[in-house]
Design a protein around this motif. Structure first.
Motif, PDB file in Angstrom:
ATOM      1  N   MET A   1      18.520  -3.028  92.306  1.00 13.32           N
ATOM      2  CA  MET A   1      19.750  -2.332  92.704  1.00 13.32           C
ATOM      3  C   MET A   1      19.415  -1.107  93.558  1.00 13.32           C
ATOM      4  SD  MET A   1      22.974  -2.980  92.217  1.00 13.32           S
ATOM      5  CE  MET A   1      23.980  -4.233  91.437  1.00 13.32           C
ATOM      6  N   ILE A   2      20.350  -0.713  94.387  1.00 11.85           N
ATOM      7  CA  ILE A   2      20.087   0.355  95.343  1.00 11.85           C
ATOM      8  C   ILE A   2      20.468   1.734  94.810  1.00 11.85           C
ATOM      9  CG2 ILE A   2      20.139  -0.998  97.450  1.00 11.85           C
ATOM     10  CD1 ILE A   2      23.079  -0.628  97.611  1.00 11.85           C
ATOM     11  N   ILE A   3      21.001   1.815  93.594  1.00  9.07           N
ATOM     12  CA  ILE A   3      21.191   3.104  92.933  1.00  9.07           C
ATOM     13  C   ILE A   3      20.620   2.996  91.527  1.00  9.07           C
ATOM     14  CG2 ILE A   3      23.242   3.688  94.281  1.00  9.07           C
ATOM     15  CD1 ILE A   3      24.927   3.016  91.827  1.00  9.07           C
ATOM     16  N   SER A   4      20.479   4.118  90.862  1.00 10.37           N
ATOM     17  CA  SER A   4      19.820   4.126  89.555  1.00 10.37           C
ATOM     18  C   SER A   4      20.649   3.399  88.499  1.00 10.37           C
ATOM     19  CB  SER A   4      19.585   5.571  89.107  1.00 10.37           C
ATOM     20  OG  SER A   4      20.817   6.191  88.786  1.00 10.37           O
ATOM     21  N   LYS A   5      19.956   2.934  87.460  1.00 15.21           N
ATOM     22  CA  LYS A   5      20.644   2.259  86.353  1.00 15.21           C
ATOM     23  C   LYS A   5      21.603   3.211  85.645  1.00 15.21           C
ATOM     24  CE  LYS A   5      16.935  -1.081  85.497  1.00 15.21           C
ATOM     25  NZ  LYS A   5      15.931  -1.583  84.522  1.00 15.21           N
ATOM     26  N   GLN A   9      25.452   2.456  85.111  1.00 16.13           N
ATOM     27  CA  GLN A   9      26.083   2.446  83.788  1.00 16.13           C
ATOM     28  C   GLN A   9      27.364   3.275  83.794  1.00 16.13           C
ATOM     29  OE1 GLN A   9      25.126   0.624  81.041  1.00 16.13           O
ATOM     30  NE2 GLN A   9      27.087   1.322  80.226  1.00 16.13           N
ATOM     31  N   ARG A  10      27.345   4.396  84.511  1.00 15.42           N
ATOM     32  CA  ARG A  10      28.555   5.218  84.610  1.00 15.42           C
ATOM     33  C   ARG A  10      29.687   4.429  85.259  1.00 15.42           C
ATOM     34  NH1 ARG A  10      25.551  10.120  87.149  1.00 15.42           N
ATOM     35  NH2 ARG A  10      24.448  10.994  85.366  1.00 15.42           N
ATOM     36  N   ILE A  11      29.338   3.643  86.282  1.00 13.01           N
ATOM     37  CA  ILE A  11      30.348   2.832  86.965  1.00 13.01           C
ATOM     38  C   ILE A  11      30.927   1.797  86.007  1.00 13.01           C
ATOM     39  CG2 ILE A  11      30.676   1.099  88.779  1.00 13.01           C
ATOM     40  CD1 ILE A  11      28.637   2.670  90.465  1.00 13.01           C
ATOM     41  N   ALA A  12      30.050   1.121  85.257  1.00  9.55           N
ATOM     42  CA  ALA A  12      30.513   0.119  84.288  1.00  9.55           C
ATOM     43  C   ALA A  12      31.429   0.762  83.246  1.00  9.55           C
ATOM     44  CB  ALA A  12      29.315  -0.543  83.611  1.00  9.55           C
ATOM     45  N   MET A 107      36.664  -2.398  93.442  1.00 13.47           N
ATOM     46  CA  MET A 107      36.479  -1.083  92.822  1.00 13.47           C
ATOM     47  C   MET A 107      34.994  -0.799  92.607  1.00 13.47           C
ATOM     48  SD  MET A 107      37.988   0.334  89.176  1.00 13.47           S
ATOM     49  CE  MET A 107      39.658  -0.156  89.619  1.00 13.47           C
ATOM     50  N   THR A 108      34.261  -1.805  92.140  1.00 15.49           N
ATOM     51  CA  THR A 108      32.826  -1.626  91.886  1.00 15.49           C
ATOM     52  C   THR A 108      32.079  -1.358  93.187  1.00 15.49           C
ATOM     53  OG1 THR A 108      33.007  -3.162  90.023  1.00 15.49           O
ATOM     54  CG2 THR A 108      30.790  -2.644  90.799  1.00 15.49           C
ATOM     55  N   ILE A 112      29.955   2.003  94.014  1.00 17.16           N
ATOM     56  CA  ILE A 112      28.535   1.913  94.378  1.00 17.16           C
ATOM     57  C   ILE A 112      28.299   2.574  95.734  1.00 17.16           C
ATOM     58  CG2 ILE A 112      26.674   0.328  95.026  1.00 17.16           C
ATOM     59  CD1 ILE A 112      27.727  -1.609  92.912  1.00 17.16           C
ATOM     60  N   SER A 113      29.207   2.329  96.685  1.00 16.86           N
ATOM     61  CA  SER A 113      29.073   2.941  98.016  1.00 16.86           C
ATOM     62  C   SER A 113      29.114   4.459  97.921  1.00 16.86           C
ATOM     63  CB  SER A 113      30.195   2.448  98.937  1.00 16.86           C
ATOM     64  OG  SER A 113      30.076   1.061  99.172  1.00 16.86           O
ATOM     65  N   GLU A 114      30.013   4.983  97.069  1.00 13.09           N
ATOM     66  CA  GLU A 114      30.092   6.436  96.881  1.00 13.09           C
ATOM     67  C   GLU A 114      28.798   6.969  96.279  1.00 13.09           C
ATOM     68  OE1 GLU A 114      33.531   7.136  94.506  1.00 13.09           O
ATOM     69  OE2 GLU A 114      34.940   6.895  96.176  1.00 13.09           O
ATOM     70  N   ALA A 115      28.239   6.222  95.322  1.00 14.05           N
ATOM     71  CA  ALA A 115      26.983   6.644  94.695  1.00 14.05           C
ATOM     72  C   ALA A 115      25.842   6.644  95.709  1.00 14.05           C
ATOM     73  CB  ALA A 115      26.652   5.724  93.522  1.00 14.05           C
ATOM     74  N   ILE A 116      25.852   5.657  96.610  1.00 19.23           N
ATOM     75  CA  ILE A 116      24.822   5.599  97.656  1.00 19.23           C
ATOM     76  C   ILE A 116      24.936   6.808  98.571  1.00 19.23           C
ATOM     77  CG2 ILE A 116      24.065   4.342  99.716  1.00 19.23           C
ATOM     78  CD1 ILE A 116      24.881   1.761  98.241  1.00 19.23           C
ATOM     79  N   ARG A 117      26.180   7.153  98.947  1.00 19.13           N
ATOM     80  CA  ARG A 117      26.385   8.321  99.813  1.00 19.13           C
ATOM     81  C   ARG A 117      25.926   9.601  99.117  1.00 19.13           C
ATOM     82  NH1 ARG A 117      30.945   5.350 101.548  1.00 19.13           N
ATOM     83  NH2 ARG A 117      32.271   6.252  99.926  1.00 19.13           N
TER      84      ARG A 117
END
Length: 384
Positions: A1-5, A9-12, A107-108, A112-117
């Motif tokens: 995955m391109i962001i941390s676990k 987990q926060r997204i889930a 939504m996911t 994820i895109s926001e987390a990448i930014r």
């Protein structure tokens, strides 16, 4: 995955709270890396693997299917920049969760895109922070120039350095976690304000904020920081003390000199009993001249003048002397500030004469007392 676990987990958790269903997020190999059902984290999801291998647009699972590690529900691939980065799954009967699939997928992907930014933003902050550190302490000008080119920073602009100390002394029973959180928020406010000009830098150093301004004018930097500091102090119940260095024209040595000046001015402003919130460095300032004298030497001088006195007595006499000098020998103004009668102030001034042998009311004798006062104010009344 391109962001941390952890972020996954926060997204889930966030999505699971919204729809009140178990959410699973699988990586490019089909392994569950985040789930609201923690017992499933780290296990293989056969349905997700099939989606990835066969490039399916979605896959529903019910009790008649035989996918390793899969439960009833719907699973959809996640795409970022047209690249499949994993799979999201919603646990439940197909009748219950089927209609949610496309919404949860979108939504996911957005989260994820926001987390990448955010990751990219933090990488840039770290890079600029490291560059500022290098500018202040690294002697290799070649490396500095190379990294400046990478970050798009011009080294030959006129600069003034400031150092701001953030103190939470007024907070009762401070919680370290809360203090760190507030400091990060204050740092973000400073960074957003200062780095609107991409040629300016903010460097976080402990509880200090070091600012690299593009400016030729100390006064304009003073005005900017005065407004910003007032807003921050009111919002966060803290105290900001700032020192501002003089103009730096040379790329490396001058910037470092301006930084040292700002640090000195900040330190002096913090320790002076009548400190100003922001102090501009001035080589003619008596406190900045005396600050070069070692602290131990300053203490010994104070002790020699007030020989045999306790710390408490010295502190009280210094406070009296401070206001007497501040108000140019006006007994009425000084006594009012001390909340004592004029006669009481006269008694204390006489006590200073008896203890030290120097009369603070005579210009010819006040010199050693003034020097002791300046030393005491640099050290702080209670640290003399």
């Amino acid at each position: 995955m391109i962001i941390s676990k952890t972020k996954m987990q926060r997204i889930a958790d966030e999505i699971g709270d919204v729809i009140n269903k178990h959410i699973n997020i699988m990586d490019e190999l089909g392994v569950i890396i985040a789930s609201t059902d923690i017992s499933r984290i780290g296990t293989l999801h056969g349905g997700a693997r099939r989606i990835i291998e066969e490039k399916l647009t979605q896959l529903t699972v019910d009790s008649s299917d035989n996918f390793i590690g899969a439960k009833n529900g719907i699973n959809l691939p996640l795409f970022i920049n047209e690249q499949c980065v994993g799979v999201v799954g919603i646990t439940g009967s197909v009748e219950e969760v089927g209609a949610l699939g496309s919404v949860i997928k979108k939504m996911t992907e957005i989260l994820i895109s926001e987390a990448i930014r955010e990751n990219q933003k933090q990488v840039m902050i770290d890079a600029r922070n490291n560059f500022a550190l290098e500018w202040l302490y690294n002697q290799d000008s070649g490396t500095l120039s190379k990294n400046a080119n990478i970050l798009g920073i011009q080294l030959d602009l006129p600069r003034i350095i400031s150092v701001t100390q953030v103190d939470f002394d007024e907070v009762e029973n401070p919680d370290e976690t809360e203090i760190r959180k507030k400091f990060r928020q204050i740092s973000d406010i400073f960074r957003n304000s200062i780095e609107r000009n991409s040629q300016q830098l903010l460097f976080v150093m402990g509880m200090k904020l070091v600012c690299f301004f593009v400016s030729k004018d100390q006064n304009s930097v003073f005005s900017f920081l005065e407004r910003l500091s007032t807003e921050v102090e009111e919002a966060f119940n803290c105290r900001l003390v700032t020192g501002i260095g003089t103009l730096a024209n040379e790329v490396i040595d001058d910037v470092r000199r301006s930084f040292r000046e700002a640090e000195m001015a900040c330190q002096i402003s913090r320790t002076l009993a009548n400190h100003e919130k922001i102090l501009m460095y001035n080589s003619k300032n008596i406190y900045m001249i005396l600050n070069d004298i070692q602290a131990d030497t300053r203490k010994k001088f104070i002790r020699s003048i007030f020989s045999g006195c306790s710390d408490e007595d010295i502190s009280r006499m210094m406070e009296c002397l401070h206001y007497y000098v501040t108000y140019d020998g006006s007994l009425s103004k000084a006594s009012a500030k001390l909340y004592i009668h004029k006669n009481t102030l006269q008694y204390r001034l006489e006590k200073i004469r008896l203890v030290t042998g120097y009369n603070p009311r005579k210009i010819s004798e006040i010199g050693p007392l003034l020097l002791a006062l300046y030393f005491s104010e640099i050290n702080g009344f209670n640290n003399s």
